[in-house]
Scaffold this active site. Structure first.
Site, short mmCIF file in Angstrom:
data_model
loop_
_atom_site.label_atom_id
_atom_site.label_comp_id
_atom_site.label_asym_id
_atom_site.label_seq_id
_atom_site.Cartn_x
_atom_site.Cartn_y
_atom_site.Cartn_z
N SER A 110 27.17 41.87 27.18
CA SER A 110 26.71 41.27 25.93
C SER A 110 26.68 39.73 26.00
O SER A 110 25.77 39.10 25.46
CB SER A 110 27.59 41.73 24.77
OG SER A 110 28.93 41.35 25.01
N GLU A 136 16.90 44.77 37.31
CA GLU A 136 15.63 44.17 36.88
C GLU A 136 15.98 43.23 35.74
O GLU A 136 16.30 43.68 34.64
CB GLU A 136 14.67 45.27 36.40
CG GLU A 136 14.30 46.25 37.50
CD GLU A 136 14.28 47.70 37.02
OE1 GLU A 136 14.24 47.92 35.82
OE2 GLU A 136 14.30 48.58 37.87
#
Lengths: 184, 441
Positions: A110, A136
């Protein structure tokens, strides 16, 4: 079968057992392991897209798209600037060995997500997979963000599985980020 | 006309090109090693020093009234500085431009730094790994700016270049040769092991009073050179076995086989089969002929190459064969003394013994399973000798177990190549992990 999330204690015990097939190298410290999750660090190799003479890329020919990507190998004290909206492939520094009874999803942590860096897809890590999964990454923010090797940028969320046999991934035992291979 | 003015222009152009090359490398600080940064700073000093010294001396010659004398002095000045610039271009620029992180095995850098510090304690020696397009590996001391500018007051900085082939960035065989044999050269230079041997004048080239018969002075000079060059190689091989154990021998034919015939001697190196015989003997003496799996291979090498030291010299140049044969004769007899001096000069903790084998076998099992082996138990790193020996054991087995793990095969040339590449990747990852955890010596 009921899908369950292993506890921190269960994960730590399994990771430290010589006999367990579930392994992460280097063995995570207690701080890296959470309830059902293990924090993972980014490696030293980045594949980033370059502007090129290719007008477009066919989605069904991913290896051709790989020609757009240039590899940057960093030294441990190096850094990599991810520019706004840039897409790069990297891999985890940690090398995973998944047992047949666990699978996982890799997601951004986060702290980095709030800065704008996210793992573009939640990479599925199947039972029996071995390797440093390819990440990615996209910088969705408006300013460049500097990444350094070994930053704990993502985590694997683990849940139980019930696979009977190892089916080697096409990316089995990879230690560097890999561009997509032809779909099977 | 090629006069002093033209020479000065050419020199200025080359200095400009050199400055541009330096700037080009400096513009990518993210891929530079600490060693490279130090080298670049030093090179800046050298270029500035050359430019200033040259300019000052050029203008000093204005005072020379005789025009011919002035022209001659300036031409000579250009010649001297051209040599300096040539040295920079030939020896330092390739090191600078070939050291990008994507071209060299960066994971080995901490290992190399550690080995250099241990091999040459007390020296301010900065190692720099760089790659070349050709299949070449070598170690060389580079001139520093202080040396180039003959500045005795400058700080005592030394550079050590270690060249590896770009094609073998992740090659385990090359890593073993680099860390074993090439580092062995540094240990040899540091401890004067081969240099301490003063070869006797061969009896057949002596006069009645025992002095050298000058009719044989050319052959004698060649003989002395062979002793020096071949002696260095043999000593480096001994150090390599002491430092790495069996992998020093096992990787050797693979690397040297790509560029040389096994039984051909060269001006700089004795034939590979003689060196294999030496390494097999050394490993047998240190107990590695008895270790699981690899011991048999060491014994096999010892038997196969048992006669390699007796074989006559096979040198391309027939005029040098006699000198080389004499050199080999005295070197062969000196080998026990070389071994003693190598062992005496190496810190005990840096000498690898069969005690590592339990860890090496465990590490081999990890690699077989498609896992890195940088860590032998949670948080505890393996040494570089354990990792490289483990990798070689997987190679000796024919990579079959690893092929199954990756869903490949090790029965075809293409399949073997792919599995080898995976093994190389696992080994590099193992070294990276070991570096992070604090690799033991």
């Amino acid at each position: 079968m009921t899908v369950a999330v292993p506890t921190k204690d269960q994960l730590l015990a399994r990771l430290r057992s010589d006999d367990d097939k579930f392994k992460i190298f280097p063995t995570p410290t207690e701080d890296q392991v959470g309830h059902g999750t293990v924090d993972l660090r980014i490696g030293t190799v980045f594949l980033s897209a370059e502007r090129s003479s290719l007008e477009s890329v066919k989605a069904w020919e991913p290896e051709e798209a790989g020609r757009l990507f240039r590899e940057t190998q960093l030294r441990p004290d190096g850094s990599f600037a991810m520019h706004p909206h840039q897409f790069v492939l990297a891999s985890t520094f940690e090398y995973l060995a998944m047992p047949l009874d666990l699978s996982g999803l890799i997601q951004s942590r986060s702290t980095f997500g709030r800065m704008g860096i996210i793992a573009a897809t939640a990479a599925f890590v199947g039972p029996g997979f071995k390797g440093s999964p390819t990440l990615e990454l996209v910088n969705l923010g408006e300013v460049a963000i500097i990444l350094k090797p070994y930053l704990a940028i993502c985590q694997i969320a683990l849940f139980t599985a019930d696979e009977k046999k190892v089916r080697p991934s096409r990316y089995q035992c990879s230690t560097r980020p890999k561009f997509a291979k032809e779909p099977t | 006309m090629w006069n002093a003015d033209q020479r000065r222009r050419a020199l200025s152009e080359r200095l400009r090109q050199l400055t541009d090359a330096v700037s080009g490398v400096e513009s990518q600080p993210e891929v530079l090693t600490t060693g490279q940064k130090v080298l670049l700073d030093d090179l800046d000093v050298a270029i500035q020093g050359i430019t200033t010294n040259f300019e000052e001396t050029w203008h000093d010659f204005e005072k020379v009234r005789d025009l011919q004398e002035r022209e001659r002095s300036r031409a000579e000045l250009c010649l001297n500085f051209e040599e300096l610039v040539q040295t920079l271009i030939k020896e330092i620029v390739p090191v600078m431009t070939g050291a990008s992180a994507s071209l060299v095995p960066v994971e080995l850098e901490p290992v190399v730094n550690d080995e250099v510090t241990a091999a040459a304690p007390g020296r301010n020696l900065t190692p720099i790994l760089f790659s070349t397009p050709d299949f070449r590996y070598a170690i060389k001391l580079l001139p520093s700016s202080a040396e180039i500018l003959a500045d005795e007051g400058a700080k005592n900085q030394e550079f050590l270049s270690l060249c590896t082939p770009a094609i073998g960035r992740d090659s385990i065989a090359l890593h073993a040769v680099l860390l074993g044999h090439e580092m062995g050269h540094l240990r040899d230079w540091q401890n004067d092991v081969s240099k301490a041997f003063d070869p006797p004048t061969p009896q057949k080239w002596r006069r009645a009073d025992g002095e050298l018969d000058l009719a044989h002075d050319v052959a004698f000079e060649a003989y002395v050179n062979f002793v020096a060059d071949w002696g260095e190689e043999l000593v480096s091989d001994i150090f390599s076995c002491l430092r790495l154990g069996p992998v020093a021998l096992l990787a050797f034919p693979e690397v040297v086989g790509a560029t040389a015939h096994m039984n051909h001697d060269s001006l700089s190196h004795p034939a590979p089969d003689r060196r294999i015989r030496l390494m097999a003997e050394m490993l047998t003496e240190t107990g590695f002929a008895e270790v699981e799996q690899v011991g048999e291979v060491v014994k096999e090498y010892a038997v196969t190459y048992a006669d390699a030291w007796q074989r006559a010299i096979d040198l391309r140049d027939p005029d040098l064969r006699e000198a080389a044969q004499e050199a080999w004769r005295v070197l062969r007899n000196e080998i026990p003394a070389f071994k003693r001096r190598c062992i005496a000069s190496m810190p005990t903790e840096r000498i690898v013994t069969p005690d590592i084998w339990e860890l090496a076998l465990k590490a081999r099992n990890r690699l077989r399973e498609g896992l890195p082996c940088g860590e032998h138990s949670a948080g505890h790193a393996n040494s570089i000798a354990v990792i490289l020996n483990a990798a070689w054991m997987v190679k000796i087995e024919g990579l079959v177990a690893l092929a199954e793990i990756i869903g490949g095969e090790a029965a075809t040339t293409k399949g073997i190549g792919k599995v080898s590449q995976v093994l190389d990747g696992l080994v590099v990852k193992s070294i990276e992990i070991a570096n992070m955890l604090g690799r033991p010596v």
